[in-house]
Write a protein that holds these residues in place. Structure first.
Motif, PDB file in Angstrom:
ATOM      1  N   VAL A   1     130.778  11.455  18.932  1.00  0.00           N
ATOM      2  CA  VAL A   1     129.602  10.299  18.868  1.00  0.00           C
ATOM      3  C   VAL A   1     129.196  10.347  20.477  1.00  0.00           C
ATOM      4  O   VAL A   1     128.054   9.704  20.612  1.00  0.00           O
ATOM      5  CB  VAL A   1     130.230   9.020  18.402  1.00  0.00           C
ATOM      6  CG1 VAL A   1     130.565   8.965  17.379  1.00  0.00           C
ATOM      7  CG2 VAL A   1     131.422   8.680  19.437  1.00  0.00           C
ATOM      8  N   ASN A   2     129.556  10.891  21.118  1.00  0.00           N
ATOM      9  CA  ASN A   2     129.255  11.217  22.617  1.00  0.00           C
ATOM     10  C   ASN A   2     129.207  12.606  23.190  1.00  0.00           C
ATOM     11  O   ASN A   2     129.880  13.316  22.709  1.00  0.00           O
ATOM     12  CB  ASN A   2     129.910  10.034  23.669  1.00  0.00           C
ATOM     13  CG  ASN A   2     129.748   8.508  23.259  1.00  0.00           C
ATOM     14  OD1 ASN A   2     128.615   8.176  23.273  1.00  0.00           O
ATOM     15  ND2 ASN A   2     130.758   7.908  22.924  1.00  0.00           N
ATOM     16  N   ASP A   3     128.467  12.917  24.329  1.00  0.00           N
ATOM     17  CA  ASP A   3     128.607  14.218  24.762  1.00  0.00           C
ATOM     18  C   ASP A   3     129.507  14.379  25.947  1.00  0.00           C
ATOM     19  O   ASP A   3     129.445  15.140  26.719  1.00  0.00           O
ATOM     20  CB  ASP A   3     127.010  14.256  25.223  1.00  0.00           C
ATOM     21  CG  ASP A   3     125.839  14.430  24.466  1.00  0.00           C
ATOM     22  OD1 ASP A   3     126.444  14.886  23.430  1.00  0.00           O
ATOM     23  OD2 ASP A   3     124.923  14.254  24.314  1.00  0.00           O
ATOM     24  N   GLY A   4     130.356  13.274  26.161  1.00  0.00           N
ATOM     25  CA  GLY A   4     131.288  13.351  27.022  1.00  0.00           C
ATOM     26  C   GLY A   4     132.349  12.223  27.155  1.00  0.00           C
ATOM     27  O   GLY A   4     132.065  11.374  26.230  1.00  0.00           O
ATOM     28  N   ARG A   5     132.912  11.840  28.323  1.00  0.00           N
ATOM     29  CA  ARG A   5     133.983  10.857  28.358  1.00  0.00           C
ATOM     30  C   ARG A   5     133.259   9.545  28.419  1.00  0.00           C
ATOM     31  O   ARG A   5     132.002   9.163  28.943  1.00  0.00           O
ATOM     32  CB  ARG A   5     134.873  11.093  29.517  1.00  0.00           C
ATOM     33  CG  ARG A   5     135.842  12.213  29.623  1.00  0.00           C
ATOM     34  CD  ARG A   5     136.303  12.646  31.068  1.00  0.00           C
ATOM     35  NE  ARG A   5     135.316  12.721  31.931  1.00  0.00           N
ATOM     36  CZ  ARG A   5     135.190  12.363  33.125  1.00  0.00           C
ATOM     37  NH1 ARG A   5     136.348  11.531  33.852  1.00  0.00           N
ATOM     38  NH2 ARG A   5     134.119  12.689  33.949  1.00  0.00           N
TER      39      ARG A   5
END
Length: 624
Positions: free
Chosen positions: A247-251
């Motif tokens: 759902v996200n491109d990173g932490r």
């Protein structure tokens, strides 16, 4: 009984955890809008379960253990029944509606996941209920604590509520001058990421952090969790839990999803965001130590985030963008006397054969430590499984089937602390029921069509390996003689001619087994009791049979490297020295199995029915 009590006692010492699914609340919304389909949280314990837990903790007897286990199974079956009922209602409610098929498929996945992890949840729930901290711990209060009890890992074991953050790791760097991760500029983490899980730290870096914590604390000690401790702390990953994966491109911050998704007893951010280091060694080669990591990351496949997933590992000396860590706190530095280890059982080698037009027989190798085996049916078209029977033996006949139809099955080993992670398509075996003419059976009057060995008798008769004993009978319960077994193998080898003279004085010239015994002796397949005695009429023992088949397979050019540990059998020490390696091979190949879960009976005899079954397995699985 002594072994069962000992196992329950070990369970009470091991102590561990994994929650079951939850029942949602009913309302008047459409089925597919009802949160009852969403599995995100853990259930509260009812009063009866609490009473049984207290009783099992105060009086850890086999009787109390099994009472609690029956209650846990009943609770879980009630959840499953409700989910199945809701699935059926959902199918009706969504029929012809937009996205109806997708909603049904999602609910079907939830039900299937509950079947696949059925025994993992039952066993783990049973193990956690022995932890004295359980009934006094309130999950809702977990957010007020920095460290959360790891139920089942020992009363001194706690785990950090979240992964270690950039800000926390920064305190360590500031205090010690330890090198900062490579994504920090000038020794500082990126602005606005103080509550993000620290990454690009190796296992060795994480150990240094733990050593610093231990020094700062002065009372408690800190270390990295083992894989089993991490799994106990996380608990089962609910099917529809919300977390940072896909759902996200990173932490994201470690508490981003803390209000909606939490671990077994209140710790958060176990799944997704970053993988987490464990101390469990996957391999050590050429100076490189590879360790297991758990929980998946923001860029993982969601299925790889599952608590049970054990296929991801990393080099301990390297830092990774998608790997962080959390720490274990050991109160007063007092490690538990018994280390928790949630081992996964190997899958058994399973063979399937039709015994009639309406029944099939499954047979499998005994798995060390297994106390029962769960049978699943598998639908190769839909990929769906269904739970059938469970048994403590190593074979079962399933009846009530349709003629001339293909069926597929999976056999899952389980004990009170471990299960086989093999409920998947790759472990399914297929078998097709027969369509015999009316009244037809194996051709022998003493072999019922639904006997567990009927298919094997048909096989050896049709392949010319074994004959009847006269008068239309097979005599399945009679012992197999040493002369019989070498004659069968001689036939299987094509009845080779031998020019050598008889070497045994008790093998009469012209006897029906003379050529076979001579061939077997010259080929190194059999030894006599002495240089001159063979004992052709003696019943062959199970260990003798294993040794003969082992040597025959080698002469035949088959792979004989298979190995099964036999230490779980109480009578392991009674295996003759010459037969140990052969028994290890025969058990690994599924040719010989224990007569019970803990008895191998190497000196016992082999009946003609058992021999027929062993020969069928030899031909189909070893000499294929």
């Amino acid at each position: 009984m002594k072994k069962a009590i000992a196992l329950v006692t070990a369970v009470c010492l091991v102590l561990c955890l994994l929650p079951a699914a939850v029942l949602g609340s009913d309302d008047d919304m459409l089925m597919y809008e009802n949160s009852d389909f969403i599995e995100k949280e853990q259930p509260e314990l009812d009063e009866e379960t609490k009473e049984l837990i207290a009783l099992c903790q105060s009086e850890p007897t086999l009787e109390n253990y099994l009472k609690l286990r029956d209650k846990v199974i009943g609770n879980y079956n009630a959840v499953l029944a409700r989910k199945e009922e809701k699935l059926a209602e959902l199918i009706v409610e969504t029929d012809g509606k937009p996205d109806g098929g997708e909603l049904v498929a999602e609910m079907e996945e939830i039900v299937q996941e509950m079947y696949v992890n059925y025994w993992s949840r039952i066993n783990s729930s049973m193990l956690r209920f022995t932890d004295p901290r359980l009934l006094d711990w309130h999950v809702d209060a977990a957010s007020h604590y920095e460290y959360i009890p790891v139920m089942g890992a020992g009363e001194s074991i706690y785990i950090k509520r979240t992964p270690v953050t950039n800000a926390e790791y920064g305190e360590f760097i500031a205090a010690t001058g330890y090198p900062a991760p490579e994504n920090w500029l000038g020794g500082s983490y990126p602005a606005g990421e103080d509550n993000y899980p620290v990454n690009l730290v190796s296992y060795e870096d994480a150990e240094a952090y733990c050593a610093w914590l231990t020094q700062e604390d002065g009372v408690n000690t800190y270390r990295l969790p083992s894989e089993s401790e991490w799994e106990l702390a996380a608990g089962h990953m609910p099917k529809d839990a919300d977390f940072n994966c896909g759902v996200n491109d990173g932490r994201t911050p470690v508490d981003e999803y803390s209000d909606v998704t939490r671990g077994a007893h209140g710790a958060v951010d176990f799944w997704g965001n970053v993988w987490e280091w464990t101390s469990t060694v996957r391999s050590e080669e050429d100076g490189v130590t590879v360790l297991g990591v758990k929980g998946g990351s923001w860029k993982s496949e969601r299925t790889d985030c599952r608590t049970e997933y054990r296929d991801e590992s990393r080099d301990a000396s390297h830092g990774y963008e998608d790997v962080g860590f959390r720490v274990i706190q050991v109160l007063n530095g007092e490690e538990p006397e018994q280390t928790v280890e949630l081992a996964t059982m190997p899958a058994p080698v399973v063979t399937a054969a039709a015994v009639s037009d309406s029944a099939v027989r499954l047979s499998w190798t005994a798995v060390e430590g297994a106390v029962e085996y769960q049978i699943f049916s598998y639908d190769s078209e839909t990929g769906l499984v269904a739970m059938l029977e469970r048994t403590s033996g190593t074979q079962i006949v399933l009846d009530g089937l349709e003629p001339e139809r293909e069926y597929a099955y999976i056999v899952q080993p389980l004990s009170y602390t471990s299960i086989g992670d093999n409920v998947s398509a790759q472990y399914a075996v297929t078998v097709t029921t027969t369509q015999p003419a009316e009244g037809e059976n194996s051709g022998f009057t003493d072999v019922p069509a639904d006997a567990w060995y009927a298919g094997a008798v048909d096989y050896v008769r049709e392949n010319g390996l074994m004959d009847g004993t006269g008068g239309g009978t097979f005599s399945p319960d009679e012992n197999t003689s040493r002369a019989m077994i070498v004659t069968i193998l001689w036939r299987l080898q094509g009845e080779p001619e031998q020019e050598g003279a008889d070497v045994f004085t008790d093998v009469e010239p012209g006897a029906w087994y003379e050529a076979a015994v001579t061939w077997a002796a010259e080929s190194g397949i059999v030894d006599g009791y002495s240089s001159v005695l063979f004992g052709p009429g003696d019943a062959v023992t199970r260990e003798q049979l294993a040794a003969i088949l082992y040597r025959f397979a080698a002469v035949h050019g088959a792979d004989t490297s298979a190995f099964a540990g036999l230490a779980s059998y109480a009578d392991f020490d009674s295996i003759s020295a010459y037969a140990v390696r052969a028994m290890q091979w025969a058990c690994a190949e599924g040719l010989i199995t224990g007569v019970s879960a803990d008895i191998l009976d190497p000196g016992g005899t082999a009946t003609r029915a058992q021999t027929a079954t062993i020969l069928m397995r030899l031909c189909e699985n070893v000499l294929k």
